[in-house]
Motif scaffolding. Structure first.
Motif, PDB file in Angstrom:
ATOM      1  N   LEU A   1       0.124  10.810 -47.490  1.00  0.00           N
ATOM      2  CA  LEU A   1       0.357  12.081 -48.186  1.00  0.00           C
ATOM      3  C   LEU A   1       1.804  12.178 -48.656  1.00  0.00           C
ATOM      4  O   LEU A   1       2.062  12.597 -49.788  1.00  0.00           O
ATOM      5  CB  LEU A   1       0.012  13.252 -47.266  1.00  0.00           C
ATOM      6  CG  LEU A   1      -1.489  13.510 -47.047  1.00  0.00           C
ATOM      7  CD1 LEU A   1      -1.708  14.451 -45.874  1.00  0.00           C
ATOM      8  CD2 LEU A   1      -2.127  14.083 -48.311  1.00  0.00           C
ATOM      9  N   LYS A   2       2.739  11.799 -47.810  1.00  0.00           N
ATOM     10  CA  LYS A   2       4.150  11.860 -48.185  1.00  0.00           C
ATOM     11  C   LYS A   2       4.427  10.973 -49.401  1.00  0.00           C
ATOM     12  O   LYS A   2       5.163  11.353 -50.311  1.00  0.00           O
ATOM     13  CB  LYS A   2       5.021  11.419 -47.004  1.00  0.00           C
ATOM     14  CG  LYS A   2       5.037  12.407 -45.846  1.00  0.00           C
ATOM     15  CD  LYS A   2       5.869  11.883 -44.686  1.00  0.00           C
ATOM     16  CE  LYS A   2       5.851  12.857 -43.518  1.00  0.00           C
ATOM     17  NZ  LYS A   2       6.610  12.332 -42.342  1.00  0.00           N
ATOM     18  N   GLU A   3       3.827   9.771 -49.398  1.00  0.00           N
ATOM     19  CA  GLU A   3       4.017   8.839 -50.510  1.00  0.00           C
ATOM     20  C   GLU A   3       3.363   9.331 -51.792  1.00  0.00           C
ATOM     21  O   GLU A   3       3.714   8.886 -52.887  1.00  0.00           O
ATOM     22  CB  GLU A   3       3.440   7.471 -50.134  1.00  0.00           C
ATOM     23  CG  GLU A   3       4.177   6.769 -49.002  1.00  0.00           C
ATOM     24  CD  GLU A   3       3.411   5.557 -48.488  1.00  0.00           C
ATOM     25  OE1 GLU A   3       2.302   5.296 -48.998  1.00  0.00           O
ATOM     26  OE2 GLU A   3       3.925   4.885 -47.575  1.00  0.00           O
ATOM     27  N   SER A   4       2.393  10.252 -51.659  1.00  0.00           N
ATOM     28  CA  SER A   4       1.608  10.695 -52.815  1.00  0.00           C
ATOM     29  C   SER A   4       2.079  12.011 -53.416  1.00  0.00           C
ATOM     30  O   SER A   4       1.490  12.491 -54.396  1.00  0.00           O
ATOM     31  CB  SER A   4       0.129  10.826 -52.419  1.00  0.00           C
ATOM     32  OG  SER A   4      -0.374   9.602 -51.942  1.00  0.00           O
ATOM     33  N   ILE A   5       3.122  12.609 -52.853  1.00  0.00           N
ATOM     34  CA  ILE A   5       3.658  13.856 -53.408  1.00  0.00           C
ATOM     35  C   ILE A   5       4.058  13.630 -54.871  1.00  0.00           C
ATOM     36  O   ILE A   5       4.750  12.659 -55.198  1.00  0.00           O
ATOM     37  CB  ILE A   5       4.884  14.352 -52.616  1.00  0.00           C
ATOM     38  CG1 ILE A   5       4.480  14.777 -51.200  1.00  0.00           C
ATOM     39  CG2 ILE A   5       5.575  15.498 -53.336  1.00  0.00           C
ATOM     40  CD1 ILE A   5       3.677  16.046 -51.137  1.00  0.00           C
ATOM     41  N   GLY A   6       3.599  14.510 -55.761  1.00  0.00           N
ATOM     42  CA  GLY A   6       3.913  14.387 -57.177  1.00  0.00           C
ATOM     43  C   GLY A   6       2.968  13.481 -57.948  1.00  0.00           C
ATOM     44  O   GLY A   6       3.097  13.346 -59.169  1.00  0.00           O
TER      45      GLY A   6
ATOM     46  N   THR B   1      -9.485  17.241 -58.913  1.00  0.00           N
ATOM     47  CA  THR B   1      -8.392  16.313 -59.195  1.00  0.00           C
ATOM     48  C   THR B   1      -7.166  17.120 -59.611  1.00  0.00           C
ATOM     49  O   THR B   1      -7.276  18.075 -60.385  1.00  0.00           O
ATOM     50  CB  THR B   1      -8.772  15.333 -60.315  1.00  0.00           C
ATOM     51  OG1 THR B   1      -9.916  14.576 -59.909  1.00  0.00           O
ATOM     52  CG2 THR B   1      -7.629  14.377 -60.616  1.00  0.00           C
ATOM     53  N   GLY B   2      -6.029  16.737 -59.080  1.00  0.00           N
ATOM     54  CA  GLY B   2      -4.802  17.434 -59.444  1.00  0.00           C
ATOM     55  C   GLY B   2      -3.579  16.759 -58.839  1.00  0.00           C
ATOM     56  O   GLY B   2      -3.696  15.759 -58.125  1.00  0.00           O
TER      57      GLY B   2
ATOM     58  N   ILE C   1      -3.905  21.343 -47.995  1.00  0.00           N
ATOM     59  CA  ILE C   1      -3.370  20.500 -49.064  1.00  0.00           C
ATOM     60  C   ILE C   1      -3.213  21.384 -50.299  1.00  0.00           C
ATOM     61  O   ILE C   1      -4.136  22.102 -50.671  1.00  0.00           O
ATOM     62  CB  ILE C   1      -4.340  19.348 -49.403  1.00  0.00           C
ATOM     63  CG1 ILE C   1      -4.591  18.459 -48.183  1.00  0.00           C
ATOM     64  CG2 ILE C   1      -3.829  18.533 -50.591  1.00  0.00           C
ATOM     65  CD1 ILE C   1      -3.410  17.651 -47.754  1.00  0.00           C
ATOM     66  N   ILE C   2      -2.048  21.341 -50.934  1.00  0.00           N
ATOM     67  CA  ILE C   2      -1.820  22.118 -52.155  1.00  0.00           C
ATOM     68  C   ILE C   2      -1.788  21.174 -53.344  1.00  0.00           C
ATOM     69  O   ILE C   2      -0.970  20.241 -53.385  1.00  0.00           O
ATOM     70  CB  ILE C   2      -0.493  22.908 -52.102  1.00  0.00           C
ATOM     71  CG1 ILE C   2      -0.400  23.736 -50.808  1.00  0.00           C
ATOM     72  CG2 ILE C   2      -0.359  23.796 -53.336  1.00  0.00           C
ATOM     73  CD1 ILE C   2      -1.450  24.795 -50.656  1.00  0.00           C
ATOM     74  N   ILE C   3      -2.690  21.406 -54.310  1.00  0.00           N
ATOM     75  CA  ILE C   3      -2.681  20.593 -55.524  1.00  0.00           C
ATOM     76  C   ILE C   3      -2.641  21.502 -56.746  1.00  0.00           C
ATOM     77  O   ILE C   3      -3.066  22.650 -56.700  1.00  0.00           O
ATOM     78  CB  ILE C   3      -3.902  19.648 -55.615  1.00  0.00           C
ATOM     79  CG1 ILE C   3      -5.200  20.455 -55.790  1.00  0.00           C
ATOM     80  CG2 ILE C   3      -3.982  18.729 -54.417  1.00  0.00           C
ATOM     81  CD1 ILE C   3      -6.382  19.590 -56.187  1.00  0.00           C
ATOM     82  N   GLU C   4      -2.107  20.956 -57.829  1.00  0.00           N
ATOM     83  CA  GLU C   4      -2.043  21.687 -59.088  1.00  0.00           C
ATOM     84  C   GLU C   4      -2.983  21.019 -60.084  1.00  0.00           C
ATOM     85  O   GLU C   4      -2.790  19.867 -60.478  1.00  0.00           O
ATOM     86  CB  GLU C   4      -0.621  21.689 -59.631  1.00  0.00           C
ATOM     87  CG  GLU C   4      -0.451  22.512 -60.899  1.00  0.00           C
ATOM     88  CD  GLU C   4       0.981  22.525 -61.400  1.00  0.00           C
ATOM     89  OE1 GLU C   4       1.180  22.766 -62.602  1.00  0.00           O
ATOM     90  OE2 GLU C   4       1.903  22.276 -60.595  1.00  0.00           O
TER      91      GLU C   4
ATOM     92  N   ALA D   1      -5.718   9.075 -57.910  1.00  0.00           N
ATOM     93  CA  ALA D   1      -6.543   9.068 -59.127  1.00  0.00           C
ATOM     94  C   ALA D   1      -5.936   8.094 -60.129  1.00  0.00           C
ATOM     95  O   ALA D   1      -4.715   8.008 -60.277  1.00  0.00           O
ATOM     96  CB  ALA D   1      -6.598  10.466 -59.723  1.00  0.00           C
ATOM     97  N   TYR D   2      -6.784   7.357 -60.802  1.00  0.00           N
ATOM     98  CA  TYR D   2      -6.337   6.409 -61.820  1.00  0.00           C
ATOM     99  C   TYR D   2      -7.231   6.545 -63.036  1.00  0.00           C
ATOM    100  O   TYR D   2      -8.462   6.487 -62.923  1.00  0.00           O
ATOM    101  CB  TYR D   2      -6.380   4.972 -61.296  1.00  0.00           C
ATOM    102  CG  TYR D   2      -5.876   3.959 -62.289  1.00  0.00           C
ATOM    103  CD1 TYR D   2      -4.515   3.788 -62.513  1.00  0.00           C
ATOM    104  CD2 TYR D   2      -6.768   3.179 -63.038  1.00  0.00           C
ATOM    105  CE1 TYR D   2      -4.042   2.865 -63.425  1.00  0.00           C
ATOM    106  CE2 TYR D   2      -6.312   2.266 -63.965  1.00  0.00           C
ATOM    107  CZ  TYR D   2      -4.946   2.104 -64.160  1.00  0.00           C
ATOM    108  OH  TYR D   2      -4.494   1.187 -65.079  1.00  0.00           O
TER     109      TYR D   2
END
Length: 198
Positions: free
Chosen positions: A139-144, A162-163, A173-176, A195-196
């Protein structure tokens, strides 16, 4: 994963506490009978998680010494076969030669440690582009970054969202997304991965 296990375990214990652990009560209705496998799922998942943690602790240093990072370790049963999968990574990317090198370096070590009593297949590979997000470090590596989340229970009639991962804590978990910012309970998440867009 830990939060989901705790939730399932709590519900299972509550069920047995209410009904009592005897065949007469357990078989009282077909619907209640269906709940019993939760108990065995929890026990098995805890056992597998313990094996994964031990293996990761054992192999991390030798794999780091070879110039790679341990992204994740999973131990799963698929059909009649057991699979120990070790996912490795580095800045240059992972080739088949890299996987073979790591495999050769840790096979004897795993046999000697004997954490896994059953016969299993060892697979060493890259986590891939759409790598799974299972741990705090992931999760830390995936921020942004853009992530895909599959849910147990639908949110606004959607079981997959997806966000951009904005933040997280122990519970949420907070996603935009393209239209809004969503707070998703971690216990409602069945799967997360990067996501890719192909």
């Amino acid at each position: 994963m830990a939060s989901k296990i705790v939730t399932i375990f709590s519900k299972t214990i509550a069920f047995f506490w209410k009904k009592g652990y005897n065949n007469k009560d357990i078989k009282s209705t077909a619907e209640e009978w269906k709940q019993i496998p939760l108990f065995w799922y929890v026990i098995r998942r805890l056992k597998l998680a313990n094996i994964e943690e031990k293996v990761e602790e054992l192999v991390t240093k030798p794999i780091n010494d070879l110039g790679y990072n341990v992204y994740d370790v999973t131990y799963t049963k698929e059909g009649k076969d057991n699979y120990l999968r070790i996912f490795i990574d580095n800045e240059k990317g992972i080739s088949l030669d890299d996987c073979e090198k790591v495999n050769n370096a840790i096979t004897d070590m795993l046999d000697e440690a004997n954490y896994i009593k059953d016969q299993y297949f060892l697979e060493v590979s890259s986590p891939g582009i759409e790598r799974h997000i299972r741990k705090e470090k992931h999760l830390k590596e995936s921020i942004g970054k853009e992530i895909n989340i599959k849910l147990f229970k639908a949110i606004e009639k959607q079981k997959e969202v997806t966000g951009i991962l904005k933040s997280f804590d122990e519970a949420n978990i907070i996603i935009e997304t393209e239209t809004q910012e969503l707070s998703i309970e971690r216990k409602n998440i069945s799967l997360m991965k990067l996501a890719y867009k192909w």
